[in-house]
Design an enzyme around this catalytic site. Structure first.
Site, PDB file in Angstrom:
ATOM      1  CG  ASP A  55       0.028   6.465   9.748  1.00  0.00           C
ATOM      2  OD1 ASP A  55       0.720   7.007  10.619  1.00  0.00           O
ATOM      3  OD2 ASP A  55      -0.031   6.871   8.568  1.00  0.00           O
ATOM      4  CE  LYS A 104       0.896   9.221   6.117  1.00  0.00           C
ATOM      5  NZ  LYS A 104       0.010   9.171   7.304  1.00  0.00           N
TER       6      LYS A 104
END
Length: 296
Positions: free
Chosen positions: A120, A84
């Site tokens: 997220d 990420k």
């Protein structure tokens, strides 16, 4: 385009076809493909969702994987552990929220350019609002300052945490994240021992992989937990991790990783297709896979 709520789920031959994928390590049992493909089918779309598991073919660099997906006509990719943060350098544009969080979990390919987003952050916020709406948010202990931890830290700050206490096995990562939270107007500081820090926390969040089926264990000594605290975990295979089981046993309110997983997928689906997703349908798909699988 407005979605026809009466759609039967049959693919529309005139609707666009979408190909997406998930890049990560150890993701063979992910529920993410099922959530996206089932939602697409309900909206009359054609969707293919591939798993790109680097535990299976780990010799290919991340840059080459993105090149291949873009050249193959993918609408986009979800990105999970441990990529990420690494993926950010491979993109043309990164959203403001991704820049603030310091991580990207959704890449959209459009008009020859790559756009990075972080779903997220919103996913955790939405899960927390629904699952722990009245939880005290004075001091919150966050364990893990990686890609997911960054999203959760900023979400906690946005949710009104008085101070986010950040613990990570890499002290420099914890320091950098605390600095980023303060730069964004929140309050944060690092702690070296999460078990000791837990005593002064209203809530505790595990944002590390510890507790997954393939990485069993707990991120702190659970003897420190007290009934007045709440405990959240971003891991959701198993849904009740050892940490959540211990917390429930002493009377804590708990929040599993299910909600974050579902709501990040809801936002990602809209980024990929341009169409809003139905959270209840995605939740039903997620739960239909039971405890025999995991998702990212």
């Amino acid at each position: 385009m407005e979605i026809d709520e009466s759609a039967t789920g049959a693919p529309n031959p005139f609707a666009p076809a979408f190909q997406m994928g998930l890049i990560g390590r150890g993701i063979q049992l992910s529920r993410t493909p099922a959530m996206h493909m089932a939602e697409a089918q309900m909206q009359g779309l054609t969707c293919r969702y591939d798993l790109i598991d680097t535990d299976v073919d780990g010799d290919i660099p991340l840059a080459a994987r993105l090149d291949r997906a873009e050249n193959d006509g993918f609408a986009g990719l979800n990105i999970t552990y441990p990529y990420k943060q690494e993926v950010m350098a491979l993109l043309d544009e990164v959203s403001a929220s991704s820049q603030r969080v310091g991580a990207v979990n959704t890449v959209v390919f459009r008009d020859g350019r790559r756009f990075g987003h972080n779903t997220d952050h919103w996913g955790f916020c939405e899960s927390f609002r629904r699952g722990l709406p009245d939880a005290k948010r004075g001091n919150v202990l966050l364990i893990g300052a990686g890609g997911a931890g960054g999203a959760v830290a900023h979400a906690l700050s946005d949710l009104g945490a008085g101070c986010v206490l950040i613990a990570d096995a890499r002290p420099d990562a914890a320091v950098a994240l605390a600095k980023a939270i303060r730069a964004a107007g929140g309050q944060a500081r690092t702690v070296s021992d999460p078990t000791l820090a837990a005593a002064g926390a209203d809530g505790i969040v595990n944002a590390t992989p510890v507790g997954m089926a393939k990485l069993p264990g707990v991120p702190l000594d659970t003897a420190c937990l007290a009934a007045h605290q709440w405990v959240a975990d971003i891991v959701y295979f198993p849904l009740e991790t050892a940490l959540l089981k211990a917390a429930r046993a002493v009377g804590c309110q708990v929040l599993s990783g299910e909600g974050m997983a579902i709501f990040q997928a809801v936002r990602a689906f809209e980024l990929f297709t341009g169409r809003p997703a139905d959270p209840d349908r995605m939740r039903a798909t997620f739960r239909s896979h039971g405890q025999s699988s995991t998702a990212v």
